[in-house]
Scaffold this active site. Structure first.
Site, PDB file in Angstrom:
ATOM      1  N   CYS A 183      -0.603   3.985   2.183  1.00  0.00           N
ATOM      2  CA  CYS A 183      -0.168   3.858   3.683  1.00  0.00           C
ATOM      3  C   CYS A 183       1.216   4.237   4.130  1.00  0.00           C
ATOM      4  O   CYS A 183       1.583   4.593   5.057  1.00  0.00           O
ATOM      5  CB  CYS A 183      -0.502   2.437   4.206  1.00  0.00           C
ATOM      6  SG  CYS A 183      -2.021   1.671   3.450  1.00  0.00           S
ATOM      7  N   ASP A 184       2.373   3.612   3.129  1.00  0.00           N
ATOM      8  CA  ASP A 184       3.629   3.518   3.543  1.00  0.00           C
ATOM      9  C   ASP A 184       4.529   4.532   2.819  1.00  0.00           C
ATOM     10  O   ASP A 184       5.793   4.583   2.977  1.00  0.00           O
ATOM     11  CB  ASP A 184       4.079   2.352   3.584  1.00  0.00           C
ATOM     12  CG  ASP A 184       3.340   1.321   4.130  1.00  0.00           C
ATOM     13  OD1 ASP A 184       2.955   1.633   5.348  1.00  0.00           O
ATOM     14  OD2 ASP A 184       3.025   0.069   3.844  1.00  0.00           O
TER      15      ASP A 184
ATOM     16  N   CYS B 242       0.740  -1.231  -0.050  1.00  0.00           N
ATOM     17  CA  CYS B 242      -0.096   0.102  -0.036  1.00  0.00           C
ATOM     18  C   CYS B 242       0.945   1.200   0.007  1.00  0.00           C
ATOM     19  O   CYS B 242       1.463   1.765   0.952  1.00  0.00           O
ATOM     20  CB  CYS B 242      -0.981  -0.078   1.221  1.00  0.00           C
ATOM     21  SG  CYS B 242      -2.069   1.400   1.429  1.00  0.00           S
TER      22      CYS B 242
END
Ligand code: NAP
Length: 311
Positions: free
Chosen positions: A140-141, A137
């Site tokens: 997300c990261d 992701c």
């Protein structure tokens, strides 16, 4: 007849676009649906930075923001949203029984919108370095890779969309694809190919992710020549497709050989009273708009099912 607050006319499993659209329609039919969110609030869509192809948002909309709007709209008409994940279901008789991590529920009808999860490469190093440079992701990261060098594995829409997102942070991104032709749509292909930070490694697969404590490199193999090499990188983002989250329904609902729930065009599954919508039942379209449409259709059909029963 409902005998306790955990016996509902309609229970919806999943809080992605399909689940929340189903909840909206069921709530507006005054069924007071109960929606169990599952672990990923908003589903996969909520992990997408910007959604540019959901109608009504000409400038695009954040994935998480769209999920919040869906939820707010569903709750406005009487949906009860519980932050719980089902771990067991019994569909052998009605009311259906659903065991969650936080509670037990009974439902006259069930709408399954449990979505899908990213496929793993299944190569050495992938599990051990997860969260230490391996990610599924970018939204997300991505921010952890500011001024770093990363690779993306995959050649579909997800791979390219996430790569474009990563250009905000990373200094360079190499897309590793097993063929010499991308699967992604033309617009994303053009954007990626024109971007100065993005390069392509064609006809290549990752056979191992290497690093001590964090990702340091990947071992590559050319699919044409068999030649092996090592490529230094700080991160490995993997976008090679999805598998449906339907293990809970094995032996209870009819599924295809890949685990997608079989639903007809009225969203009916093999068990009367159980409907399925979104990516748990859809290997073909997998769009926010199609999932939301299927969710709405499932709720309409479930409403008719209950109406037909009550005469
Ligand atoms: P996808 O379209 O199935 O693409 C998966 C990619 O990963 C393919 O390029 C495939 O290679 C590669 N791949 C699969 N298994 C692999 C393996 N073991 N090792 C190396 N590479 C592997 O999946 P997706 O990109 O997640 O998209 C899923 C669906 O969502 C699609 O229908 C897509 O259109 C849709 N989607 C749409 C948007 C958008 O419209 N904005 C955004 C994201 C996703 P091959 O090409 O060789 O098969």
């Amino acid at each position: 007849m409902a005998t306790n607050e955990n016996h509902v006319k309609m229970l919806i499993l999943g809080s992605g676009p399909a689940g929340l659209a189903a909840a909206l329609y069921a709530a507006r039919a005054e069924l007071a649906p109960l929606l169990l969110t599952g672990a990923q609030l908003g589903g996969q869509a909520a992990l997408t930075y910007t959604i540019e192809n959901y109608p009504g948002f000409p400038e695009g909309v954040g994935g998480a923001q769209l999920g919040e709007l869906f939820q707010k709209q569903a709750e406005r008409f009487g949906t009860r949203v519980e932050f719980d994940t089902a771990n067991k279901v019994d569909l052998s008789a009605r009311p259906f029984k659903i065991q969650g991590d936080a509670g037990a529920y009974e439902a006259d009808t069930l709408i399954v919108t449990t979505g899908a999860d990213p496929v793993h490469l299944n190569v050495p190093g992938e599990d051990t370095l997860l969260g230490r440079g391996v990610s599924y992701c970018a939204t997300c990261d991505g921010a952890f890779f500011k001024d770093k060098k990363v690779v993306v594995v995959g050649g579909g829409d997800s791979a390219l969309e996430e790569t474009l997102f990563l250009t905000r942070y990373a200094t360079s991104i190499a897309i590793i694809h097993r063929r010499d032709e991308l699967r992604a749509g033309a617009i994303l292909q053009k954007r990626a190919k024109d971007h100065p930070k993005i390069s392509f490694i064609w006809n290549t697969v990752v056979t191992e992710i290497l690093g001590t404590g964090k990702v340091e490199s990947v071992r590559l193999k050319n699919t044409q020549t068999g030649e092996e090499s090592t490529f230094e990188t700080d991160g490995v983002f993997i976008f090679i497709g999805h598998t449906p989250n339907t293990q809970l329904f094995e032996e209870q609902l009819k599924m295809d050989s890949h685990g997608y729930i079989e639903a007809d065009m009225l969203m009916r599954t093999s068990v009367p009273g159980v409907f399925a919508a979104g990516e748990a039942a859809d290997p073909h379209f997998r769009q926010v708009v199609t999932s939301a449409g299927m969710g709405a259709a499932a709720a309409i059909q479930a409403t008719r099912f209950l109406e037909a029963e009550s005469g």
